[in-house]
Design a protein around this motif. Sequence first.
Motif, PDB file in Angstrom:
ATOM      1  N   GLU A  40       0.826  -1.219   0.000  1.00 12.86           N
ATOM      2  CA  GLU A  40       0.000   0.000   0.000  1.00 12.86           C
ATOM      3  C   GLU A  40       0.854   1.261   0.000  1.00 12.86           C
ATOM      4  N   LEU A  41       1.895   1.261   0.841  1.00 12.64           N
ATOM      5  CA  LEU A  41       2.733   2.467   0.926  1.00 12.64           C
ATOM      6  C   LEU A  41       3.533   2.678  -0.361  1.00 12.64           C
ATOM      7  N   VAL A  42       3.981   1.588  -0.989  1.00 14.78           N
ATOM      8  CA  VAL A  42       4.701   1.713  -2.268  1.00 14.78           C
ATOM      9  C   VAL A  42       3.752   2.266  -3.326  1.00 14.78           C
ATOM     10  N   LYS A  43       2.551   1.731  -3.359  1.00  8.81           N
ATOM     11  CA  LYS A  43       1.582   2.186  -4.360  1.00  8.81           C
ATOM     12  C   LYS A  43       1.295   3.677  -4.214  1.00  8.81           C
ATOM     13  N   ARG A  44       1.099   4.120  -2.976  1.00  8.19           N
ATOM     14  CA  ARG A  44       0.846   5.535  -2.709  1.00  8.19           C
ATOM     15  C   ARG A  44       1.997   6.408  -3.216  1.00  8.19           C
ATOM     16  N   TYR A  45       3.215   5.950  -2.948  1.00  9.11           N
ATOM     17  CA  TYR A  45       4.402   6.699  -3.381  1.00  9.11           C
ATOM     18  C   TYR A  45       4.456   6.772  -4.909  1.00  9.11           C
TER      19      TYR A  45
END
Length: 281
Positions: free
Chosen positions: A262-267
């Motif tokens: 999720e955090l990678v996708k947001r970035y």
Amino acid sequence: PLVTSKEMLYQAQKDHYAVGAFNVENMEMIMAVIEAGEEMQSPVILQTTPSTVNYADLNLYYASVKARADQASVPVALHLDHGSSYELAMKALREGYTSIMIDGSHYSLEKNIALTKRVADACRPHLIPVEAELGRVGGKEDDLDGGNGGLTSPEEAAYFVEKTGIDFLAVSIGTAHGVYKGEPNVRVDLLKQIRKKVSIPLVLHGTSGVPDDVVRECIQEGISKVNYATDLRIAYTKGVRQILEGDESIIDPKLYGKRGKELVKRYVVDRISACRSIGRG
Ligand code: 13P
Ligand code: ZN
Ligand code: NA
């Protein structure tokens, strides 16, 4: 679908945006980047370094990216980042990678030209585009240490492109791999000089930590591919830590993998927006 990076970058160059190239290391990061591309209707490039394909074989990355890209509505390319030898570049070519970098930037100009030309000549009949680097992007990426780096000379760049027949040129204009101590001094003036001498798409390395407005300025002046690695690793690991920290009862890898993803996708969604490639898929 899985496509080569050539069409992608020529289109980007023509329409003055850039395609983000994101380093991936595991299945969650692969899913995150492609999902971000789909959400933004943007083309994306996924790339793996030599140390990454040493961790898990090229064929594992290829198979995962291919499987996911085939279901995607946006163009996806799989790129060998900082290819360290002719042999590794050929292995990636055989495996089905759709974009290849050979990095001879630590060699003398003549040796860099010889190695790069050899790879470009071998890839051309297969219509697989080749990226190479001149000047040396500093900093540390995986086991690759660029030291303090060295800026790209515009004159040398023109000579290098002509002699090697490469498709894209990675330039060294003040960015560095890894996390910056303070603000990087990105030499947009130097980029402009290189652009005057070289007509193929240019690639920016070391972009983690470069402010988005500086990235946009570089895109305005001819950068068509923007590489991000360190910040994806930071995002993934931060997500995993958030879940695992202080809870020893968690044993399901899907639980923390999901948060990392999720955090990678947001970035990646945010960087796609910095690259102005939204809706270009
Ligand atoms: P960063 O790790 O600084 O984002 O650099 C990425 C890169 O250049 C990959 O080739
Ligand atoms: Zn790089
Ligand atoms: Na960086």
